[in-house]
Design a protein around this motif. Structure first.
Motif: not given
Length: 334
Positions: A207-236
């Motif tokens: 659930l912690d997005p830090a590891n995902k956001l630090a990886r190059r795959e996160g920037a290249a992902c064609p679907l999921i933006p970083r804002s979604v992970l941050l908001t999901l972690a907050d809501i959860a």
């Protein structure tokens, strides 16, 4: 005799090379048409976003032929039971064949039985299995702990129907991948036997997005933006209150059944899939990590148009059949 400790294994990803023109076009379409919308939601979440509309709109999707549908009620949520073939029994009186407990994705916030019906039925067909799909309770009205309870109740329903644990496979995609592992871990805590195997497609496992956001795959992902992970972690976190949900990567994993993980090489949750595979291997759990070249998040859902997705679903079917083959019982002698 003393119990034998599990042997830690370093997991080598199995890279499936090649991205068809169709898969590249799908990734481009998602990048320009879907990801920006998700980014707006991630930046400005609120009650005006119709989270349930997506699943409601997907009601027009038609199911696969050759299966019989039954709507059922678990303790706190609905589920759908799709049975293949006739209601035969084996020599011990248990239902014949294999059952898949399928847990849909959607970030614990959206999607449902309708959006994932075709995917779950396609996987069941590849495995020659019946499938129970759980319409588990979701954020923000319910914490993830409630979702896990609903999934465990789905597993209990299969047990009560007569399926032995070694003829049940738990599978899920994205957030449903999180629930796949969390359900197996909850079974361990309840003293219930593990299923034959677990299948996780592009799983969220941390659930912690830090590891995902630090990886190059996160920037290249064609679907999921970083804002979604941050908001999901907050809501959860707000839904969980003082008792935060433990992410599967941080749990004690020894004793889980064999696992198949499939993930795209350039998607945001690649980091989660990789980390989960390594920690499963370290715990002595048999795990296969398949990394599919440049495939989008849960690309298996597009098996009607993507050759890679069709091959991936076929691979899932093979894995399920292999995992349950040892438990097949011979027919009674005449």
């Amino acid at each position: 005799m003393a119990a034998v400790a599990p042997v830690a294994v370093a997991v080598e990803p199995q890279f499936v090379a090649g991205a068809s023109l169709r898969s590249q076009m799908l990734a481009h379409t998602m990048r320009v048409a879907v990801k920006p919308v998700l980014d707006v939601w991630g930046r400005y979440p609120g009650p005006l976003w119709p989270a349930g509309l997506l699943d409601m709109s997907a009601r027009i999707l038609q199911p696969t032929r050759g299966v019989r549908k039954r709507r059922i009620r678990l303790d706190d949520c609905d589920a759908e039971w799709w049975q293949r073939g006739g209601p035969g029994v084996d020599s011990d009186g248990a239902p014949a064949g294999t059952a898949i407990l399928y847990l849909h994705g959607g970030g614990f916030l959206t999607c449902g039985l309708n959006t994932h019906r075709i995917l779950s039925l396609r996987i069941a067909a590849a495995a020659d299995a019946s499938v129970l799909s759980v319409d588990y309770r979701m954020l923000p009205r319910h914490p993830i702990a409630d979702s896990i309870v609903d999934c465990v109740n789905g597993y209990r329903w299969l047990l009560d129907r007569g399926y032995p644990p070694d003829r049940i496979v738990v599978a899920g995609d994205s957030a449903g991948g999180f629930l796949t592992f969390a359900t197996a871990l909850a079974l361990e805590g309840l003293g219930l036997a593990q299923p034959a195997a677990l299948v996780a497609l592009s799983p969220l496992t941390e659930l912690d997005p830090a590891n995902k956001l630090a990886r190059r795959e996160g920037a290249a992902c064609p679907l999921i933006p970083r804002s979604v992970l941050l908001t999901l972690a907050d809501i959860a976190g707000r839904a969980d209150g003082p008792t935060p949900t433990v992410s599967p990567v941080d749990a004690v994993l020894a004793g889980l059944p064999p696992v198949l993980i499939q993930v795209g090489s350039t998607e945001m949750l690649y980091a989660d899939a990789e980390l989960m595979a390594q920690r499963l291997g370290a715990a002595g759990v048999p795990v296969t990590l398949e990394v599919w070249d440049r495939q989008v998040h849960v690309f298996q859902a597009a098996a009607d148009i993507l050759p890679e997705a069709a091959r991936a679903v076929a691979r899932i079917g093979e894995f399920v059949r292999e995992a349950t083959r040892a438990s097949e019982r011979p027919a009674a002698a005449g």
